[in-house]
Write a protein that holds these residues in place. Structure first.
Motif, PDB file in Angstrom:
ATOM      1  N   GLU A   1       0.815  -1.108  -0.180  1.00 35.07           N
ATOM      2  CA  GLU A   1      -0.094   0.161   0.174  1.00 35.07           C
ATOM      3  C   GLU A   1       1.336   1.191   0.096  1.00 35.07           C
ATOM      4  N   MET A   2       1.928   1.236   0.140  1.00 37.41           N
ATOM      5  CA  MET A   2       2.966   2.130  -0.023  1.00 37.41           C
ATOM      6  C   MET A   2       3.575   2.595  -1.289  1.00 37.41           C
ATOM      7  N   LYS A   3       2.988   2.254  -2.058  1.00 41.05           N
ATOM      8  CA  LYS A   3       4.279   2.246  -4.070  1.00 41.05           C
ATOM      9  C   LYS A   3       3.120   3.600  -3.765  1.00 41.05           C
ATOM     10  N   GLY A   4       4.187   4.600  -4.851  1.00 38.03           N
ATOM     11  CA  GLY A   4       3.679   5.650  -5.147  1.00 38.03           C
ATOM     12  C   GLY A   4       4.644   6.954  -4.138  1.00 38.03           C
ATOM     13  N   GLY A   5       4.343   8.192  -4.881  1.00 36.76           N
ATOM     14  CA  GLY A   5       5.219   9.645  -4.154  1.00 36.76           C
ATOM     15  C   GLY A   5       6.791   8.383  -4.533  1.00 36.76           C
ATOM     16  N   GLY A   6       7.672   7.750  -4.819  1.00 39.62           N
ATOM     17  CA  GLY A   6       8.883   7.191  -4.757  1.00 39.62           C
ATOM     18  C   GLY A   6       9.460   6.346  -3.886  1.00 39.62           C
ATOM     19  N   ARG A   7       7.925   6.379  -2.658  1.00 41.62           N
ATOM     20  CA  ARG A   7       8.008   4.994  -1.685  1.00 41.62           C
ATOM     21  C   ARG A   7       8.315   4.008  -1.760  1.00 41.62           C
ATOM     22  N   ASP A   8       8.383   3.426  -3.341  1.00 45.20           N
ATOM     23  CA  ASP A   8       9.728   2.437  -3.456  1.00 45.20           C
ATOM     24  C   ASP A   8      10.149   2.277  -3.427  1.00 45.20           C
ATOM     25  N   ALA A   9      10.889   3.026  -3.715  1.00 49.17           N
ATOM     26  CA  ALA A   9      12.691   2.592  -3.797  1.00 49.17           C
ATOM     27  C   ALA A   9      13.484   2.772  -1.774  1.00 49.17           C
ATOM     28  N   ILE A  10      12.343   2.730  -0.861  1.00 54.61           N
ATOM     29  CA  ILE A  10      12.955   2.796   0.203  1.00 54.61           C
ATOM     30  C   ILE A  10      12.846   1.565   0.609  1.00 54.61           C
ATOM     31  N   THR A  11      14.471   0.830   0.962  1.00 55.03           N
ATOM     32  CA  THR A  11      14.445  -0.654   1.781  1.00 55.03           C
ATOM     33  C   THR A  11      14.485  -0.525   2.569  1.00 55.03           C
ATOM     34  N   ILE A  12      14.579  -1.657   3.090  1.00 56.91           N
ATOM     35  CA  ILE A  12      14.579  -2.280   4.839  1.00 56.91           C
ATOM     36  C   ILE A  12      15.754  -1.333   4.962  1.00 56.91           C
ATOM     37  N   GLU A  13      17.118  -1.387   4.647  1.00 60.54           N
ATOM     38  CA  GLU A  13      18.106  -0.996   5.275  1.00 60.54           C
ATOM     39  C   GLU A  13      17.955   0.579   5.880  1.00 60.54           C
ATOM     40  N   GLN A  14      17.395   1.655   4.551  1.00 59.55           N
ATOM     41  CA  GLN A  14      17.675   3.092   4.507  1.00 59.55           C
ATOM     42  C   GLN A  14      16.383   2.716   6.213  1.00 59.55           C
ATOM     43  N   LEU A  15      15.594   2.502   6.238  1.00 60.46           N
ATOM     44  CA  LEU A  15      14.136   2.083   7.537  1.00 60.46           C
ATOM     45  C   LEU A  15      14.889   2.617   8.510  1.00 60.46           C
ATOM     46  N   LEU A  16      16.205   1.415   8.809  1.00 61.07           N
ATOM     47  CA  LEU A  16      17.179   1.147   9.766  1.00 61.07           C
ATOM     48  C   LEU A  16      17.711   1.963  10.477  1.00 61.07           C
ATOM     49  N   THR A  17      18.076   3.313   8.898  1.00 59.64           N
ATOM     50  CA  THR A  17      19.494   4.009   9.209  1.00 59.64           C
ATOM     51  C   THR A  17      18.765   5.059   9.321  1.00 59.64           C
ATOM     52  N   HIS A  18      17.244   5.584   9.377  1.00 58.71           N
ATOM     53  CA  HIS A  18      16.872   6.560   8.906  1.00 58.71           C
ATOM     54  C   HIS A  18      16.889   7.250   7.704  1.00 58.71           C
ATOM     55  N   THR A  19      17.537   7.185   6.210  1.00 57.01           N
ATOM     56  CA  THR A  19      17.355   7.753   5.527  1.00 57.01           C
ATOM     57  C   THR A  19      17.263   6.938   4.042  1.00 57.01           C
ATOM     58  N   ALA A  20      15.567   6.585   4.543  1.00 59.11           N
ATOM     59  CA  ALA A  20      14.401   6.926   3.732  1.00 59.11           C
ATOM     60  C   ALA A  20      13.937   7.904   3.489  1.00 59.11           C
ATOM     61  N   GLY A  21      14.141   9.091   4.049  1.00 59.67           N
ATOM     62  CA  GLY A  21      13.160   9.877   3.172  1.00 59.67           C
ATOM     63  C   GLY A  21      11.864  10.575   3.980  1.00 59.67           C
ATOM     64  N   PHE A  22      11.373   9.705   4.968  1.00 48.95           N
ATOM     65  CA  PHE A  22      10.881  10.305   5.402  1.00 48.95           C
ATOM     66  C   PHE A  22      10.801  11.675   6.648  1.00 48.95           C
ATOM     67  N   ALA A  23       9.570  12.410   6.948  1.00 50.25           N
ATOM     68  CA  ALA A  23       9.841  13.187   8.192  1.00 50.25           C
ATOM     69  C   ALA A  23       9.499  12.890   9.299  1.00 50.25           C
ATOM     70  N   PRO A  24      10.048  13.635  10.502  1.00 52.38           N
ATOM     71  CA  PRO A  24      11.006  13.379  11.641  1.00 52.38           C
ATOM     72  C   PRO A  24       9.859  11.994  12.306  1.00 52.38           C
ATOM     73  N   ASP A  25       8.409  12.456  11.923  1.00 57.46           N
ATOM     74  CA  ASP A  25       7.896  12.202  12.179  1.00 57.46           C
ATOM     75  C   ASP A  25       5.741  12.547  11.857  1.00 57.46           C
ATOM     76  N   PHE A  26       4.322  12.105  11.908  1.00 55.14           N
ATOM     77  CA  PHE A  26       3.721  12.301  11.230  1.00 55.14           C
ATOM     78  C   PHE A  26       3.209  13.282  12.029  1.00 55.14           C
ATOM     79  N   ASP A  27       2.560  14.531  11.029  1.00 52.65           N
ATOM     80  CA  ASP A  27       1.641  15.877  11.972  1.00 52.65           C
ATOM     81  C   ASP A  27       0.480  15.724  12.679  1.00 52.65           C
ATOM     82  N   LEU A  28       0.588  15.741  13.481  1.00 56.97           N
ATOM     83  CA  LEU A  28      -0.608  15.341  14.433  1.00 56.97           C
ATOM     84  C   LEU A  28      -1.981  16.475  14.491  1.00 56.97           C
ATOM     85  N   ARG A  29      -1.395  17.446  13.613  1.00 58.82           N
ATOM     86  CA  ARG A  29      -2.506  18.425  13.642  1.00 58.82           C
ATOM     87  C   ARG A  29      -3.631  18.197  12.996  1.00 58.82           C
TER      88      ARG A  29
END
Length: 797
Positions: free
Chosen positions: A105-133
C-alpha cells in the motif's frame, strides 16, 4: 545478572562514585526528578543505584532500582530492530528488500525505492514524525497515514531521524510474522532472555512501580497537536500509558515507541549484545547479525554514522560521553532513557529517568554524557594501545562507509546520468609533470602493456624512452602481451617503435630472470588493473617484487585507479594452501585496492623485502568508479571491453572455469552466461524472484564465436546492472552458482567452481545446498579480517 565489586572487574569504585554528585546537582536543578543507573563489565553488574524520586506529583515517591520506565525510542532497538534482524536471519526479510514488498500500500510517491536498511538507518526520506494536527486514532488509521506519507528527500540521500521509519518496520514485522510487534518481541526476545518486566502496555497491577511522565494535556502539546484537545483526560497522569503521542494514538504498540522496562532487564539485553547475541543459554541473534547491526553505516559525508537501529556517531549520540571509543554504540529515548555499549572494554551503562515528569521541561542530555564519561574513565585495566586499536578498526570501517556513501551520492544526477567529478592524474602523469625526478639517472626496466599511457594517450613506453636523464633498457609484458591482444601464451620479442627487447612474463617464464635484471638500476610497473584477485596482472606484480628483492632493485609503481572503486570489498579471501597464478595472496575476490596499495600489502604481508616506491595519483578518491576520473577507458584485456563488464567480472568471472560460457566470443563478455544444457527462462525467473539488489536477468540465446561452446547455440541470461550503488558482483555470482547447482544439478560441474573461488569451505557449503546467505556468512569473519588488514596500506581517502 550477577554482581561483582568494581575492582574485581578492573573498575575504580571511587571514580564511579563521582556520578553521585553530578546526578544530585541535576536533580536539584530540576532537570529530572530521579534516575536509575546500572553499570556492568565482563558480565557482572558493578553499579546499580537509584537516585531522587520516581514521582514528585501528585505526591513524592522515592526512586527504586526496580522502577519501570517508559523507554520511548529505545523501543526502536530492543523491539523493532532486533525483531527485523531475527527475520533477516530466518531469510524472511533482506536488508536490501524494498519496504513495499511487505507493505504494497506504500507504493507511489517515490516510496517504492525505500529499503529495509534505509528504514533502519533513518535514510528513507521521511519527515521526523507524522503531523498530528489532523485528528485521528487507532493503529489502522496510522497505517493509512503511512501509506500516503510524502517523502521529504530521495531514499538514501539524507539522514533524518524519523519515527515513521520504525512505524513502518513494526508493520513489516507484523506482516511477515503474522503476529503483532509486541507479541513477536515478547516471544522471540523478552521471554527467552528472562526480561520479565519488559513489554508494551504494562499490566495495571504493576502501575505503582512505573515512573509517571506527564499529564495527558502536556503530552498532547507535541507534533502539532494541542492540549486544548485533551478534554476531560487533560489532568490524567500518564503512568503505564506511553508518553509518545503517535504511539499513544496507535494504542501503545508501535515500532518507534511504547516499550516499558527496568534497568536490570536492559542489562540482560545489553549483555546479550556483548555476548554476540546470546545470554544465559538463550540465543536471540547470531554473532554475524550483531556485527552487522553495530557496524558503522555512514549517513552523511562528514562521517556521521548509524548502525542498523543503533546510534554510533551522530548528533543524537551525546550519551556516549567523551571517552568511549569509536566502535561503541547505543541509543536514547525522549523520556530520558539511554544505553551505551562498548565491546572494546566489555562494558555498558544504562541510564533511566523520566525527565519529562512532571511538566516536560527536564533535560538530561548533558547528564547522560557526563555519566557515560565517568563510567568510561573508571575502567583501569585496559591499555592505551588496545583502545586506539579498537578505535582505529572502527574508524577504518567508517571511512570505508563514508567513501561508499559519497560514491553513491555522486554516482548519478537527478536524471540518473554518470557524473565526472575529477580529472585524475595517474602515476605516469605525475612522474612526467615532475620531470621524471624519481628516475633521474637510472637504467630502468618497464613492465607494462597497452594500458600504460598518460592522459594525452601517449604510451608509457614512448614517454619513458624519451624522458631526459632516464634510460629505458628493457620491456616486460604480462598476460595478453605488450599490446594486450593475445589470448594465449606470449613469446619474447622486440618493440617495433623503440627496438627494445620485450621479455614475456606469460610464456616459458612468469618471472623476470636474473640475467634480464643485471644491467638495471630499477624496475617500473605501469598496468591498469580491474580490481579482482584472479586478474593475473597483479600476480605478475607480486612475482616482479620478489625477483626485484633478490636483485636488490627498487620497484616504482606508477599507480592507477581501481576502476570498480576502492571502497567495496567482496568475496572470500583465498585459502593459503591453494595459492596460484590466479590467486597470488590471501586477499578477497574484490579487493578494493590500487596496484600501488597492493604492492605495499604484498611486500609487507609476504615479507618480500622489496624497495617499493609508489608514484601516487592525484585527485583520485576511493569512492570513484572509472567513469568519475576523466580518464579514457582502454580495454585492459581483450574481453574486458567496458566498465560494466569490469563491474560484473568479480562475480561472473568466478563461473568461467566451469562448463558455462560467460560470453567470451560474443560482443558482450561477462554480461551474458549460458550453455547448451541451460534453460535461460528458468534461470532468469529464479534469479529475478530472488530480488537481488541492483541487478536483473533477461533470458537470451547466443552463439559464442570462440572459447567455451564455440559455434554452439546457448540458452542463458543477460545480466543487467540496474543500480550500481547497490550491486554486489561477487554476491550476484554466488546467487547464480547456487541457482545453477539447484536447478541443473546433473549438468553444471560445480567442482570446477573452486578454481577461482579458492575457498574450500565455501565450495563445500555450495555442494551441500547451503543458502546464499549461509555461504556468504561463512566467509564474513575472514573478509572482515582482510578489511582491517588492508586498512594500513591505503594511500588514498
Amino acid at each position: 545478572m550477577p554482581s561483582a565489586q568494581p575492582p574485581n572487574v578492573g573498575i575504580s569504585a571511587e571514580h564511579l562514585g563521582r556520578m553521585d554528585n553530578i546526578i544530585a546537582e541535576s536533580i536539584e536543578k530540576k532537570e529530572l526528578p530521579g534516575a536509575v543507573v546500572l553499570v556492568a563489565r565482563h558480565g557482572r553488574v558493578v553499579w546499580r543505584k537509584a537516585y531522587g524520586a520516581r514521582a514528585v506529583e501528585p505526591q513524592r515517591e522515592a526512586m527504586t532500582t526496580n522502577t519501570i520506565f517508559d523507554l520511548a525510542s529505545l523501543t526502536k532497538i530492543l523491539a523493532t530492530a532486533t525483531s527485523i534482524m531475527i527475520l533477516v536471519e530466518r531469510g524472511e526479510v533482506r536488508l536490501g528488500d524494498p519496504a513495499v514488498k511487505f507493505i504494497p500500500e506504500m507504493k507511489g510517491g517515490g516510496r517504492d525505492a525505500i529499503t529495509i536498511e534505509q528504514l533502519l538507518t533513518h535514510t528513507a526520506g521521511f519527515a521526523p514524525d507524522f503531523d498530528l494536527r489532523e485528528r485521528w486514532s487507532g493503529y489502522e488509521e496510522a497505517m493509512k497515514h503511512l501509506y500516503r506519507e510524502p517523502l521529504r528527500t530521495q531514499p538514501g540521500a539524507r539522514f533524518v531521524y524519523s519515527d515513521i521509519n520504525y512505524i513502518a518496520l513494526g508493520e513489516v514485522v507484523h506482516r511477515v510474522s503474522g503476529i503483532t510487534l509486541d507479541e513477536f518481541a515478547r516471544k522471540n526476545i523478552f521471554v527467552p532472555l528472562g526480561m520479565r518486566d519488559t513489554g508494551f502496555c504494562p499490566d495495571a497491577k504493576i502501575v505503582t512501580r512505573i515512573a509517571p511522565t506527564e499529564k495527558r494535556r502536556g503530552q498532547m502539546n507535541y507534533l502539532g497537536d494541542t492540549g486544548a484537545n485533551a478534554g476531560t483526560e487533560g489532568d490524567q497522569w500518564l503512568r503505564g500509558q506511553v508518553h509518545d503521542p503517535t504511539s499513544f494514538r496507535m494504542g501503545g504498540v508501535a515500532g518507534h515507541a511504547g516499550l516499558f522496562s527496568t534497568a536490570d532487564d536492559l542489562a540482560i539485553y545489553c549483555q546479550m549484545m556483548l555476548n554476540g547475541g546470546a545470554y544465559n543459554g538463550a540465543r536471540i541473534l547470531s554473532p554475524l547479525s550483531v556485527a552487522t547491526m553495530t557496524r558503522p553505516h555512514a549517513v552523511s559525508e562528514n562521517g556521521a554514522a548509524r548502525g542498523l537501529g543503533w546510534d554510533i556517531a551522530t548528533s543524537f549520540s551525546s550519551n556516549k560521553g567523551d571517552l568511549f571509543p569509536m566502535g561503541s554504540f547505543g541509543h536514547t529515548g525522549f523520556t530520558g532513557t539511554s544505553i551505551w555499549i562498548d565491546p572494546a572494554t566489555d562494558s555498558f551503562v544504562v541510564f533511566l529517568s523520566n525527565r519529562v515528569h512532571p511538566d516536560g521541561k527536564g533535560d538530561v542530555g548533558p547528564l547522560r554524557g557526563r555519566v557515560a564519561t565517568i563510567v568510561a574513565g573508571s575502567i583501569t585495566d585496559t591499555t592505551v594501545t588496545k583502545a586506539r586499536e579498537e578505535a582505529a578498526n572502527a574508524s577504518a570501517e567508517l571511512l570505508t562507509s563514508v567513501a561508499r556513501l559519497n560514491s553513491n551520492a555522486r554516482a548519478t544526477n537527478t536524471n540518473g546520468e554518470a557524473v565526472v567529478d575529477a580529472q585524475v592524474l595517474t602515476g605516469i602523469d605525475v612522474l612526467e609533470r615532475d620531470g621524471f625526478k624519481a628516475l633521474n639517472g637510472m637504467r630502468i626496466g618497464l613492465l607494462t602493456n597497452h594500458t600504460g599511457r598518460d592522459r594525452s594517450g601517449r604510451q608509457t613506453i614512448d614517454v619513458l624512452s624519451k624522458a631526459p636523464n632516464v634510460k629505458l633498457v628493457t620491456l616486460f609484458a604480462p598476460e595478453h602481451g605488450i599490446r594486450g591482444v593475445a589470448d594465449e601464451k606470449v613469446s619474447d620479442t622486440k618493440d617495433e617503435q623503440t627496438g627494445l627487447p620485450i621479455y614475456s612474463l606469460y610464456g616459458e617464464s612468469r618471472r623476470p630472470k636474473p640475467e634480464q635484471l643485471k644491467d638495471l638500476d630499477a624496475l617500473v610497473y605501469d598496468i591498469q588493473d580491474v580490481g579482482v584477485r584472479f586478474y593475473t596482472y597483479i600476480t605478475t606484480l607480486g612475482y616482479l617484487l620478489e625477483e626485484a628483492a633478490k636483485a636488490k632493485l627498487p620497484v616504482f609503481i606508477l599507480d592507477r585507479p581501481n576502476p570498480i572503486n576502492g571502497v567495496d570489498v567482496e568475496g572470500p579471501p583465498a585459502d593459503a594452501d591453494k595459492l596460484s597464478f590466479t590467486a597470488y595472496h590471501t586477499i578477497s575476490v574484490r579487493h578494493g585496492l590500487t596496484v600501488g596499495e597492493l604492492a605495499g600489502l604484498y611486500n609487507d604481508e609476504r615479507k618480500i623485502g622489496c624497495d617499493v616506491r609508489v608514484i601516487k595519483m592525484e585527485n583520485w578518491r576511493r569512492a570513484m568508479w572509472f567513469d568519475s576520473t576523466g580518464l579514457t577507458w582502454v580495454n585492459p584485456s581483450p574481453n574486458m571491453r567496458s566498465l560494466t563488464e569490469a563491474a560484473l567480472y568479480p562475480g561472473v568471472g568466478l563461473l568461467e572455469t566451469t562448463n558455462l560460457s560467460v560470453g567470451r566470443g560474443t560482443d558482450t563478455p561477462f554480461e551474458v552466461i549460458g550453455a547448451p544444457w541451460l534453460d535461460g527462462q528458468k534461470l532468469a525467473s529464479y534469479l529475478n524472484a530472488r530480488r537481488i539488489a541492483g541487478v536483473r536477468f533477461m533470458p537470451i540465446r547466443f552463439t559464442p564465436q570462440s572459447s567455451v561452446f564455440k559455434n554452439e547455440n546457448c540458452s542463458g541470461v543477460n545480466i543487467v546492472i540496474t543500480d550500481r550503488s547497490r550491486f554486489q558482483s561477487v554476491l550476484t555470482g554466488l546467487e547464480i552458482a547456487v541457482a545453477l547447482h539447484q536447478l541443473f544439478p546433473s549438468d553444471w560441474k560445480v567442482d570446477s567452481y573452486s578454481r577461482l573461488l579458492v575457498n574450500a569451505d565455501a565450495l563445500e557449503r555450495l555442494k551441500r545446498g547451503d543458502s546464499v546467505e549461509g555461504i556468504a556468512g561463512s566467509w564474513a569473519t575472514s573478509l572482515e579480517n582482510f578489511r582491517r588488514a588492508r586498512a594500513k596500506y591505503l594511500l588514498y581517502k
